[in-house]
Design a protein around this motif. Structure first.
Motif, PDB file in Angstrom:
ATOM      1  N   ALA A   1      97.556  88.968  89.771  1.00 16.78           N
ATOM      2  CA  ALA A   1      97.829  90.314  89.288  1.00 16.78           C
ATOM      3  C   ALA A   1      98.784  90.221  88.103  1.00 16.78           C
ATOM      4  O   ALA A   1      99.802  89.539  88.172  1.00 16.78           O
ATOM      5  CB  ALA A   1      98.431  91.169  90.402  1.00 16.78           C
ATOM      6  N   VAL A   2      98.434  90.899  87.022  1.00 15.70           N
ATOM      7  CA  VAL A   2      99.251  90.889  85.817  1.00 15.70           C
ATOM      8  C   VAL A   2      99.525  92.334  85.411  1.00 15.70           C
ATOM      9  O   VAL A   2      98.607  93.158  85.369  1.00 15.70           O
ATOM     10  CB  VAL A   2      98.546  90.160  84.658  1.00 15.70           C
ATOM     11  N   ASP A   3     100.777  92.647  85.130  1.00 22.23           N
ATOM     12  CA  ASP A   3     101.158  93.964  84.624  1.00 22.23           C
ATOM     13  C   ASP A   3     101.402  93.865  83.128  1.00 22.23           C
ATOM     14  O   ASP A   3     102.228  93.067  82.671  1.00 22.23           O
ATOM     15  CB  ASP A   3     102.412  94.478  85.327  1.00 22.23           C
ATOM     16  N   VAL A   4     100.677  94.683  82.370  1.00 23.41           N
ATOM     17  CA  VAL A   4     100.749  94.653  80.910  1.00 23.41           C
ATOM     18  C   VAL A   4     101.423  95.928  80.412  1.00 23.41           C
ATOM     19  O   VAL A   4     100.966  97.038  80.715  1.00 23.41           O
ATOM     20  CB  VAL A   4      99.347  94.532  80.290  1.00 23.41           C
ATOM     21  N   SER A   5     102.489  95.781  79.638  1.00 26.42           N
ATOM     22  CA  SER A   5     103.188  96.937  79.081  1.00 26.42           C
ATOM     23  C   SER A   5     102.439  97.458  77.851  1.00 26.42           C
ATOM     24  O   SER A   5     102.069  96.684  76.957  1.00 26.42           O
ATOM     25  CB  SER A   5     104.618  96.560  78.679  1.00 26.42           C
ATOM     26  N   THR A   6     102.205  98.771  77.820  1.00 27.79           N
ATOM     27  CA  THR A   6     101.600  99.419  76.664  1.00 27.79           C
ATOM     28  C   THR A   6     102.401 100.681  76.351  1.00 27.79           C
ATOM     29  O   THR A   6     103.249 101.103  77.137  1.00 27.79           O
ATOM     30  CB  THR A   6     100.129  99.807  76.912  1.00 27.79           C
ATOM     31  N   SER A   7     102.118 101.311  75.225  1.00 23.28           N
ATOM     32  CA  SER A   7     102.818 102.540  74.868  1.00 23.28           C
ATOM     33  C   SER A   7     102.391 103.717  75.727  1.00 23.28           C
ATOM     34  O   SER A   7     102.996 104.793  75.664  1.00 23.28           O
ATOM     35  CB  SER A   7     102.593 102.861  73.386  1.00 23.28           C
ATOM     36  N   PHE A   8     101.347 103.521  76.574  1.00 25.84           N
ATOM     37  CA  PHE A   8     100.883 104.573  77.475  1.00 25.84           C
ATOM     38  C   PHE A   8     101.320 104.319  78.925  1.00 25.84           C
ATOM     39  O   PHE A   8     101.042 105.128  79.802  1.00 25.84           O
ATOM     40  CB  PHE A   8      99.361 104.683  77.415  1.00 25.84           C
ATOM     41  N   GLY A   9     101.982 103.203  79.160  1.00 25.37           N
ATOM     42  CA  GLY A   9     102.436 102.858  80.494  1.00 25.37           C
ATOM     43  C   GLY A   9     102.078 101.422  80.833  1.00 25.37           C
ATOM     44  O   GLY A   9     101.594 100.662  79.995  1.00 25.37           O
ATOM     45  N   THR A  10     102.336 101.059  82.076  1.00 25.18           N
ATOM     46  CA  THR A  10     102.064  99.693  82.546  1.00 25.18           C
ATOM     47  C   THR A  10     100.691  99.617  83.171  1.00 25.18           C
ATOM     48  O   THR A  10     100.343 100.409  84.054  1.00 25.18           O
ATOM     49  CB  THR A  10     103.118  99.263  83.584  1.00 25.18           C
ATOM     50  N   THR A  11      99.888  98.659  82.724  1.00 25.72           N
ATOM     51  CA  THR A  11      98.512  98.496  83.187  1.00 25.72           C
ATOM     52  C   THR A  11      98.404  97.269  84.066  1.00 25.72           C
ATOM     53  O   THR A  11      98.764  96.162  83.665  1.00 25.72           O
ATOM     54  CB  THR A  11      97.549  98.370  81.999  1.00 25.72           C
ATOM     55  N   ARG A  12      97.869  97.465  85.260  1.00 23.21           N
ATOM     56  CA  ARG A  12      97.630  96.351  86.178  1.00 23.21           C
ATOM     57  C   ARG A  12      96.218  95.805  85.987  1.00 23.21           C
ATOM     58  O   ARG A  12      95.238  96.554  85.932  1.00 23.21           O
ATOM     59  CB  ARG A  12      97.789  96.835  87.629  1.00 23.21           C
ATOM     60  N   VAL A  13      96.109  94.482  85.875  1.00 21.82           N
ATOM     61  CA  VAL A  13      94.809  93.822  85.850  1.00 21.82           C
ATOM     62  C   VAL A  13      94.797  92.720  86.894  1.00 21.82           C
ATOM     63  O   VAL A  13      95.842  92.163  87.250  1.00 21.82           O
ATOM     64  CB  VAL A  13      94.481  93.237  84.452  1.00 21.82           C
ATOM     65  N   GLN A  14      93.607  92.426  87.388  1.00 21.18           N
ATOM     66  CA  GLN A  14      93.388  91.283  88.274  1.00 21.18           C
ATOM     67  C   GLN A  14      92.652  90.224  87.461  1.00 21.18           C
ATOM     68  O   GLN A  14      91.591  90.501  86.885  1.00 21.18           O
ATOM     69  CB  GLN A  14      92.559  91.684  89.504  1.00 21.18           C
TER      70      GLN A  14
END
Length: 293
Positions: free
Chosen positions: A39-52
Motif C-alpha cells: 500500500a502506497v499513499d501518494v500526496s497530491t494537491s487534491f488529497g492523499t491517494t492510496r494505491v495497491q
C-alpha cells in the motif's frame, strides 16, 4: 448520485460511518486480495491517494482506475493474472469511498486529469498502461487529453462520457443496488434479471453497503467533444458492452471509429455495463494484449 456534480469534499457522514467503513475495507481487502501487496499513499494537491502495488518491477506498469462508487478492490479478480506480467497499480480514486482522503474539490475533468498526473508523478511512473472502467475510463480519457505523453496505452471498459445517463441507466443502477441486498442464494437469478453480475461479488457488496455512509464528491462525467476525442494520441482499446445500460454501444463505436485514429473498438456480445464481471477472462486478456504482456 453517480453523476451528480458538486464542489464539496468527499467525506463520511460522521465518525461512526467512517469507522464502520474503514473496518469493512480492511476486512474485505484481506479476504479478496490475492498474495502480497504494497500500500502506497501518494500526496497530491487534491488529497492523499492510496494505491495497491503488486507484481514484478516493469518499466510501464498497468494502472487500474475503478468505476464510480468503487475503489481498488474492484480489481481483486484481475490482480493475479495481470501481476504475472506487469507491475499493477490499483488506485482508490480521490473523492470516492476508499482509503484515499480528499482535501480539495475536483471541479471537472481537467482537475481529475491533474489529480491522476500527480499520482503517477508521485509514483515516479513515466509511462503507464492505463485501464479505466466507466467513470474511471472518463478520467483516463481526460488525463490523456490534458496530459499527453505519459499514457503508453489506454484500455477503456464501457467508459463514461459518451451519453447522458437516462432513465434506463438509473433503473439499472437502482435495480442492481436493490438486488445486491437480497440473500446470496437469490443473487444469481437476480443478476441475470437486472443484467448486473457485479452483485455476485459478496464481499464487494458488503463493502458497498458500508460505503453508504460516504458522501461522494466528484464532477459529472461530462460528454467528451469531437475536438477532445480528436486529441487522443495513445493507442486505445474501447471495450464496450453490447447491452450497456449507459449508452448505445453501436453509436459509441461509430463515433470513436470516426474521430480517434489510434483507437480499436470491440463490442462484447451479451455483456452489459458491468463488463469487468460479465467477461473477466476476456477483459484481462485484452488488458495484457494492450500492455504487450
Amino acid at each position: 448520485m453517480w453523476y451528480t456534480c458538486t464542489m464539496r469534499i468527499g467525506e463520511f457522514k460522521n465518525d461512526k460511518a467512517e469507522q464502520r467503513y474503514r473496518a469493512t475495507y480492511a476486512y474485505v481487502l484481506d479476504q479478496v486480495w490475492p498474495g502480497p501487496r504494497t500500500a502506497v499513499d501518494v500526496s497530491t494537491s487534491f488529497g492523499t491517494t492510496r494505491v495497491q502495488r503488486v507484481g514484478p518491477a516493469s518499466a510501464e506498469p498497468v494502472v487500474l482506475l475503478p468505476g464510480a462508487g468503487g475503489n481498488s478492490l474492484m480489481w481483486h479478480g484481475y490482480v493475479e493474472a495481470l501481476a504475472a506480467h506487469r507491475t499493477v497499480i490499483a488506485v482508490d480514486t480521490i473523492g470516492e469511498a476508499g482509503a484515499s482522503t480528499q482535501t480539495a474539490p475536483v471541479a471537472d475533468g481537467r482537475d481529475g486529469a491533474a489529480w491522476l498526473e500527480e499520482v503517477l508523478d508521485g509514483l515516479e511512473v513515466s509511462a503507464a498502461h492505463v485501464v479505466g472502467c466507466s467513470y474511471g475510463g472518463w478520467l483516463a480519457l481526460n488525463h490523456q487529453i490534458h496530459h499527453p505523453g505519459r499514457t503508453a496505452t489506454l484500455t477503456l471498459l464501457d467508459p463514461a462520457g459518451f451519453a447522458d445517463p437516462g432513465r434506463r441507466f438509473y433503473t439499472w443502477l437502482i435495480a442492481g443496488g436493490l438486488a445486491g441486498l437480497a440473500p446470496r442464494a437469490l443473487r444469481p437469478r437476480l443478476a441475470r434479471l437486472v443484467g448486473n453480475t457485479a452483485i455476485l461479488d459478496t464481499e464487494l457488496m458488503r463493502l458497498g453497503r458500508a460505503g453508504t455512509g460516504f458522501r461522494r464528491a466528484l464532477p459529472a462525467a461530462r460528454l467528451l467533444t469531437d475536438e477532445e476525442l480528436g486529441r487522443l494520441t495513445a493507442p486505445a482499446l474501447f471495450l464496450l458492452g453490447e447491452r450497456s445500460a449507459l449508452h448505445d454501444a453501436r453509436e459509441v463505436a461509430a463515433r470513436v471509429g470516426a474521430l480517434v485514429d489510434t483507437a480499436e473498438v470491440e463490442t462484447v456480445p451479451g455483456a452489459g455495463h458491468a463488463l469487468p464481471t460479465d467477461q473477466p477472462a476476456l477483459v484481462a486478456e485484452r488488458i495484457l494484449k494492450m500492455a504487450g504482456r
